[in-house]
Write an enzyme that holds these catalytic residues in place. Structure first.
Site, PDB file in Angstrom:
ATOM      1  N   LYS A  34       0.823  -1.199   0.000  1.00  0.00           N
ATOM      2  CA  LYS A  34       0.000   0.000   0.000  1.00  0.00           C
ATOM      3  C   LYS A  34       0.868   1.265   0.000  1.00  0.00           C
ATOM      4  CE  LYS A  34      -3.787  -2.324   2.402  1.00  0.00           C
ATOM      5  NZ  LYS A  34      -4.457  -2.701   1.209  1.00  0.00           N
ATOM      6  N   CYS A  35       1.878   1.262  -0.810  1.00  0.00           N
ATOM      7  CA  CYS A  35       2.867   2.339  -0.856  1.00  0.00           C
ATOM      8  C   CYS A  35       2.847   2.988  -2.240  1.00  0.00           C
ATOM      9  CB  CYS A  35       4.248   1.723  -0.577  1.00  0.00           C
ATOM     10  SG  CYS A  35       5.652   2.833  -0.716  1.00  0.00           S
ATOM     11  N   GLY A  36       3.259   4.211  -2.309  1.00  0.00           N
ATOM     12  CA  GLY A  36       3.363   4.874  -3.604  1.00  0.00           C
ATOM     13  C   GLY A  36       4.353   4.188  -4.537  1.00  0.00           C
TER      14      GLY A  36
END
Length: 179
Positions: A34-36
């Site tokens: 769930k990271c850029g």
């Protein structure tokens, strides 16, 4: 020393010695769903497919220490990686890469390849540098964020460190030098 003495647990809970990768070039990366930078899974898979027949393996280690961006169970992480990015390279048990419970492998990696800063020409590098500096976390050699990549040569030695903002495709030249 090399990475070979370290033991790790696969995402399915099986103990594995990194000695089993002896003679291969490795890319060891701490990951998050769930990271850029999560789209790097796709690029890591492309790198793996491009080089696996030449002895290169990507090893993914999920970590929830940066912005709680890997909250899932091992099964959820494995399913997410396969469904969304077609990941077929080895994934391992969620690890800690910072603090008292830091996995010994990551203690070794950060000792061998110091943090040299982010590329502040990259928008993400500028943002990460600013945030981490404000929090007093920019100093030292610890991993600074998700998707920090370590390149390991065929003898198991650390050959390079590539921060989160470095795309896996930008590692191809360094990998070629080790083949």
């Amino acid at each position: 020393m090399s990475v070979y003495p370290f033991n790790v647990s696969t995402i399915r809970g099986e103990e594995k010695s990194l000695e089993s990768y002896a003679g291969q070039v490795l890319v060891i990366v701490n990951t998050a769903s769930k990271c850029g930078f999560t789209p790097q899974y796709s690029e890591l898979q492309k790198l793996y497919e491009a080089y696996k027949d030449r002895g290169v393996t990507v090893l993914g280690f999920p970590c929830n220490q940066f912005g709680a961006q890997e909250p899932g169970t091992n099964d959820e992480i494995h399913t997410f990686c396969q469904l969304n990015y077609g990941v077929s390279f080895p994934l391992f048990d969620k690890v800690e890469v910072l603090g008292e419970d830091k996995h010994p492998l990551f203690a070794y990696l950060t000792e061998q390849a110091p943090f040299e800063g982010f590329d502040t020409e990259h928008p993400g590098g500028k943002i990460l540098s600013s945030i981490l500096e404000q929090q007093g976390l920019l100093e030292g050699n610890d991993i600074k964020w998700n998707f920090t990549k370590f390149l390991i040569d065929r003898e198991g030695r650390v050959a390079g460190r590539f921060e989160s903002t470095v795309e896996p495709a930008d590692m191809y030249a360094a990998i070629e030098e080790l083949l």
